[in-house]
Design a protein around this motif. Sequence first.
Motif, PDB file in Angstrom:
ATOM      1  N   CYS A 256      -8.096   8.829   0.724  1.00 52.20           N
ATOM      2  CA  CYS A 256      -8.462   8.502  -0.661  1.00 52.20           C
ATOM      3  C   CYS A 256      -8.053   9.591  -1.647  1.00 52.20           C
ATOM      4  O   CYS A 256      -7.817   9.308  -2.820  1.00 52.20           O
TER       5      CYS A 256
ATOM      6  N   TRP B  86       0.847  -1.199   0.000  1.00 52.13           N
ATOM      7  CA  TRP B  86       0.000   0.000   0.000  1.00 52.13           C
ATOM      8  C   TRP B  86       0.879   1.245   0.000  1.00 52.13           C
ATOM      9  O   TRP B  86       0.667   2.163  -0.780  1.00 52.13           O
TER      10      TRP B  86
ATOM     11  N   THR C 257      -0.411  -1.746  -4.536  1.00 52.73           N
ATOM     12  CA  THR C 257      -1.830  -2.062  -4.405  1.00 52.73           C
ATOM     13  C   THR C 257      -2.456  -0.996  -3.515  1.00 52.73           C
ATOM     14  O   THR C 257      -1.745  -0.195  -2.905  1.00 52.73           O
ATOM     15  N   GLU C 258      -3.787  -1.019  -3.433  1.00 55.18           N
ATOM     16  CA  GLU C 258      -4.485  -0.080  -2.559  1.00 55.18           C
ATOM     17  C   GLU C 258      -5.369  -0.846  -1.588  1.00 55.18           C
ATOM     18  O   GLU C 258      -5.875  -1.924  -1.916  1.00 55.18           O
ATOM     19  N   PRO C 259      -5.567  -0.296  -0.400  1.00 54.48           N
ATOM     20  CA  PRO C 259      -6.448  -0.949   0.574  1.00 54.48           C
ATOM     21  C   PRO C 259      -7.898  -0.942   0.124  1.00 54.48           C
ATOM     22  O   PRO C 259      -8.324  -0.072  -0.637  1.00 54.48           O
ATOM     23  N   LYS C 260      -8.659  -1.930   0.627  1.00 57.85           N
ATOM     24  CA  LYS C 260     -10.101  -1.992   0.371  1.00 57.85           C
ATOM     25  C   LYS C 260     -10.792  -0.925   1.220  1.00 57.85           C
ATOM     26  O   LYS C 260     -10.208  -0.375   2.147  1.00 57.85           O
ATOM     27  N   ALA C 261     -12.052  -0.684   0.919  1.00 55.66           N
ATOM     28  CA  ALA C 261     -12.818   0.349   1.635  1.00 55.66           C
ATOM     29  C   ALA C 261     -12.830   0.098   3.144  1.00 55.66           C
ATOM     30  O   ALA C 261     -12.657   1.037   3.933  1.00 55.66           O
ATOM     31  N   SER C 262     -13.025  -1.140   3.556  1.00 50.19           N
ATOM     32  CA  SER C 262     -13.045  -1.443   4.990  1.00 50.19           C
ATOM     33  C   SER C 262     -11.684  -1.190   5.625  1.00 50.19           C
ATOM     34  O   SER C 262     -11.588  -0.795   6.787  1.00 50.19           O
ATOM     35  N   GLN C 263     -10.628  -1.407   4.861  1.00 49.48           N
ATOM     36  CA  GLN C 263      -9.279  -1.160   5.371  1.00 49.48           C
ATOM     37  C   GLN C 263      -8.989   0.333   5.430  1.00 49.48           C
ATOM     38  O   GLN C 263      -8.299   0.798   6.340  1.00 49.48           O
TER      39      GLN C 263
END
Length: 124
Positions: A62, A35, A40-46
């Motif tokens: 974001c 990250w 890669t990018e974190p998921k919304a919950s992360q």
Amino acid sequence: MSVGSVIKQRRIALNMKQEDVAETIGVTVQTYGKWENDKTEPKASQIAALSSLLNLPEKVICSGKYPENISDNPMQFMNKFGKLVHHVDDFSLVLTMYDFIEDEEGFYKALLKESELPKEHFEG
């Protein structure tokens, strides 16, 4: 900037290790490192978990733009705010807060919780 650079800059400002963030968020150090390195990018919950841990609004993370004047010390902010708040009328204070608060709904919910007033009283 990027999501990775924002979370890295904030982690460093808070004197945290990648391992500490990864463990708290519930991911491996390798995943967290990806990250920060924008692989890669974190998921919304992360993102939500990072927001809470790093004390940054999700919107800021974001956006990939680290705020210039963010305080790493809440007491320093409260001290400055306390000196000014009594010299500003209520309308101007609330309007200014509205203009600068990144997460209006989160702010509102936090105030509602602190007030201990029934939530139903303020819906609508």
